[in-house]
Design a protein around this motif. Structure first.
Motif, short mmCIF file in Angstrom:
data_model
loop_
_atom_site.label_atom_id
_atom_site.label_comp_id
_atom_site.label_asym_id
_atom_site.label_seq_id
_atom_site.Cartn_x
_atom_site.Cartn_y
_atom_site.Cartn_z
N ILE A 97 30.46 -15.72 -33.70
CA ILE A 97 29.03 -16.01 -33.88
C ILE A 97 28.34 -15.68 -32.57
N THR A 98 27.24 -14.93 -32.64
CA THR A 98 26.55 -14.52 -31.42
C THR A 98 25.07 -14.89 -31.49
N ARG A 99 24.50 -15.13 -30.31
CA ARG A 99 23.08 -15.45 -30.20
C ARG A 99 22.25 -14.19 -29.99
N ASP A 100 21.02 -14.23 -30.46
CA ASP A 100 20.02 -13.21 -30.16
C ASP A 100 18.91 -13.86 -29.34
N ASP A 101 17.99 -13.04 -28.89
CA ASP A 101 16.89 -13.56 -28.06
C ASP A 101 16.07 -14.61 -28.79
N ASP A 102 15.96 -14.49 -30.13
CA ASP A 102 15.11 -15.42 -30.88
C ASP A 102 15.90 -16.55 -31.52
N CYS A 103 17.09 -16.83 -30.99
CA CYS A 103 17.92 -17.90 -31.54
C CYS A 103 17.21 -19.24 -31.40
N PRO A 104 17.04 -20.00 -32.49
CA PRO A 104 16.33 -21.28 -32.41
C PRO A 104 17.14 -22.34 -31.68
N ALA A 105 16.47 -23.34 -31.17
CA ALA A 105 17.13 -24.43 -30.45
C ALA A 105 18.14 -25.12 -31.36
N GLY A 106 19.30 -25.40 -30.81
CA GLY A 106 20.34 -26.10 -31.55
C GLY A 106 21.31 -25.19 -32.25
N SER A 107 20.94 -23.93 -32.48
CA SER A 107 21.80 -22.99 -33.18
C SER A 107 22.72 -22.28 -32.21
N VAL A 108 23.91 -21.89 -32.68
CA VAL A 108 24.84 -21.10 -31.87
C VAL A 108 24.73 -19.61 -32.19
N GLY A 109 23.86 -19.26 -33.14
CA GLY A 109 23.63 -17.86 -33.44
C GLY A 109 23.91 -17.50 -34.88
N ARG A 110 24.04 -16.20 -35.13
CA ARG A 110 24.37 -15.69 -36.46
C ARG A 110 25.81 -15.18 -36.45
N GLY A 111 26.46 -15.30 -37.60
CA GLY A 111 27.85 -14.90 -37.70
C GLY A 111 28.02 -13.42 -37.96
N PHE A 112 29.19 -12.90 -37.57
CA PHE A 112 29.57 -11.55 -37.94
C PHE A 112 29.70 -11.48 -39.46
N PRO A 113 29.72 -10.29 -40.05
CA PRO A 113 29.88 -10.18 -41.50
C PRO A 113 31.09 -10.96 -42.01
N GLY A 114 30.88 -11.72 -43.07
CA GLY A 114 31.95 -12.53 -43.66
C GLY A 114 31.92 -13.98 -43.24
N VAL A 115 31.22 -14.32 -42.15
CA VAL A 115 31.16 -15.71 -41.70
C VAL A 115 30.20 -16.48 -42.60
N ALA A 116 30.68 -17.60 -43.13
CA ALA A 116 29.88 -18.40 -44.06
C ALA A 116 30.25 -19.87 -43.91
N ILE A 117 29.51 -20.73 -44.62
CA ILE A 117 29.77 -22.17 -44.63
C ILE A 117 30.22 -22.55 -46.03
N TYR A 118 31.43 -23.09 -46.16
CA TYR A 118 31.99 -23.40 -47.47
C TYR A 118 32.39 -24.87 -47.59
N ASP A 119 32.28 -25.38 -48.81
CA ASP A 119 32.75 -26.72 -49.14
C ASP A 119 34.25 -26.63 -49.43
N PRO A 120 35.09 -27.30 -48.64
CA PRO A 120 36.54 -27.19 -48.85
C PRO A 120 37.02 -27.82 -50.15
N GLU A 121 36.19 -28.67 -50.78
CA GLU A 121 36.59 -29.30 -52.04
C GLU A 121 36.26 -28.40 -53.23
N THR A 122 35.05 -27.87 -53.26
CA THR A 122 34.62 -27.04 -54.39
C THR A 122 34.94 -25.57 -54.20
N LEU A 123 35.24 -25.18 -52.94
CA LEU A 123 35.49 -23.78 -52.59
C LEU A 123 34.28 -22.90 -52.88
N GLN A 124 33.10 -23.51 -52.78
CA GLN A 124 31.85 -22.80 -52.98
C GLN A 124 31.04 -22.81 -51.68
N GLU A 125 30.18 -21.80 -51.53
CA GLU A 125 29.34 -21.76 -50.34
C GLU A 125 28.35 -22.92 -50.38
N CYS A 126 28.15 -23.54 -49.23
CA CYS A 126 27.26 -24.70 -49.15
C CYS A 126 25.80 -24.27 -49.28
#
Length: 416
Positions: A185-214
């Protein structure tokens, strides 16, 4: 004495090679072959040996050289331990790929600035909380008088990134990546406060119980996350293992990371509608307070707004009846002071902090347990609970907002 130094490319070196005869390699090394084993930090579990491929070194080094325009005229300051991926990929590899000089050193909060000046260091890497250590030292009028141009690393707080940049007249870039190399995950100049940036292709947030994207994160008028139960999940790489070659001689741990065709990082996070990712802690950092699910990282970000605070760790301790309570371990800046009254008043002003996320216990201590790479060992803090040694503990009663000095033996909580 007794050590001979040979300069590669010199006439003496060429002469020695000419006498060696024809040489044949014992084995040709492939880019994906294991170059070295690097252990994970072990902040929340036992360290595991990651098999790092040869290709990872030039992949990382060249990318950072191009991004920060590092040349042979630069000097790379390397004070992080070389048994960690940050020092290898963000320090040594940068010097290797650019031809820059490398100044190896032992990290010291008070010694950093003199070192930068002594070596003429223009680039440095960091991991964990070294920026916070440096910023805890008294500011001097000439701090900005140094050659440092870029500091690159991970796990620095937004406040420390901005303050270090201002105080030392450099640019700090903070990214996120696992030792395994599967999530970047990398930051850009316009990264908002609190964020660590945007992920490379394929990086996502998933629910480990439902196996679905949050669900996409939704924020209320104060900036607080309004749908934590639906938005917070585990950070994954949906395309597979990425550059992760597995843990050495540990198929069980490897398989635990690689499930359902994806890499599961063990890190919690949430993502907004623009793709910016926010960390929420490790999978073991969930708290259940009065029926509400909480994670530690958002609480820590709020507490770091308090100026006297240098470092903080938030973790769960058992509630006297059921579930968890929030405990915060705080290290103050050098010479700073904080009272229970000021702490309570500060929390009351933070509109994006749920009342249930306000710490029940606050431990003011001189230091926190850390790994050799300056990462806070939360498993040690969780293990000791409220029965701390040294420092001062404050407690907030019930649904109140006031904090008062407290000792474990003073209540039934000593049995926890």
């Amino acid at each position: 004495p007794g050590v001979q130094v040979l300069e590669v490319g010199s006439a003496d070196w060429s002469s020695l090679l000419s006498q060696a005869g024809e040489l044949s390699p014992h084995r040709e090394v492939a880019p994906t072959d294991t170059f070295m084993l690097i252990f994970t930090s072990g902040t929340s579990g036992e360290p595991k040996a990651v098999q790092v491929a040869h290709m990872m070194v030039p992949f990382s080094g060249v990318a950072l050289v191009q991004r920060f325009e590092v040349t042979a005229a630069d000097v790379c300051y390397l004070s992080m331990p070389l048994f960690h991926s940050n020092a290898l990929m963000a320090g040594w590899a940068v010097a290797l790929a650019s031809g820059a000089a490398m100044a190896p050193a032992t990290f010291s909060a008070s010694g950093l600035l003199p070192d930068l000046r002594r070596y003429g260091a223009t680039y440095m890497n960091y991991v964990g909380k070294p920026l916070a250590y440096v910023l805890a030292t008294p500011e001097q009028a000439d701090d900005h008088d140094n050659p440092l141009r870029v500091a690159f690393g991970n796990e620095a707080a937004d406040r420390d990134i901005a303050e270090f940049s201002r105080r030392f007249g450099c640019t700090v870039w903070d990214g996120f990546g696992s030792t395994e190399g599967a999530v970047i995950i990398t930051r850009d100049d316009d990264c908002p406060a609190g964020s660590v940036g945007r992920g490379f292709p394929g990086v996502a947030i998933y629910d480990p119980e439902t196996l679905q994207e949050c669900a996409t994160a939704v924020f209320d008028g104060t900036g607080a996350l309004a749908n934590p139960d639906e938005a917070i999940g585990e950070i994954v790489n949906t395309t597979g293992s990425g550059l992760f070659g597995g843990y050495y001689n540990d198929p069980h741990a490897t398989n635990d990371r690689l499930k359902h065709g994806m890499y599961w990082s063990g890190d919690l996070g949430y993502r907004d509608a623009d793709g910016w990712i926010y960390l929420a802690g490790r999978t073991g950092d969930w708290l259940r307070v009065d029926g509400e699910n909480l994670t530690t990282a958002p609480i820590e970000r709020v507490l770091l707004r308090l100026q006297p605070v240098s470092r903080v760790a938030v973790y769960a301790v058992p509630d006297e009846l059921v579930g968890d309570q929030v405990m915060a371990a705080i290290v103050l800046r050098d010479g700073a002071a904080l009272t229970p009254e000021k702490f309570g008043a500060f929390l009351a002003e933070q509109g994006d902090l749920s009342p249930k996320a306000r710490p029940r216990y606050v431990w003011i201590t001189d230091d926190l347990p850390v790994t050799a790479t300056n990462k806070i060992l939360k498993r040690e803090l969780t293990g000791q609970g409220v029965n701390v040694a040294g420092g001062t503990v404050w407690r907030r009663e019930g649904n109140g907002t006031e904090y008062h000095p407290w000792a474990p033996e003073s209540t039934a909580a000593a049995a926890l």
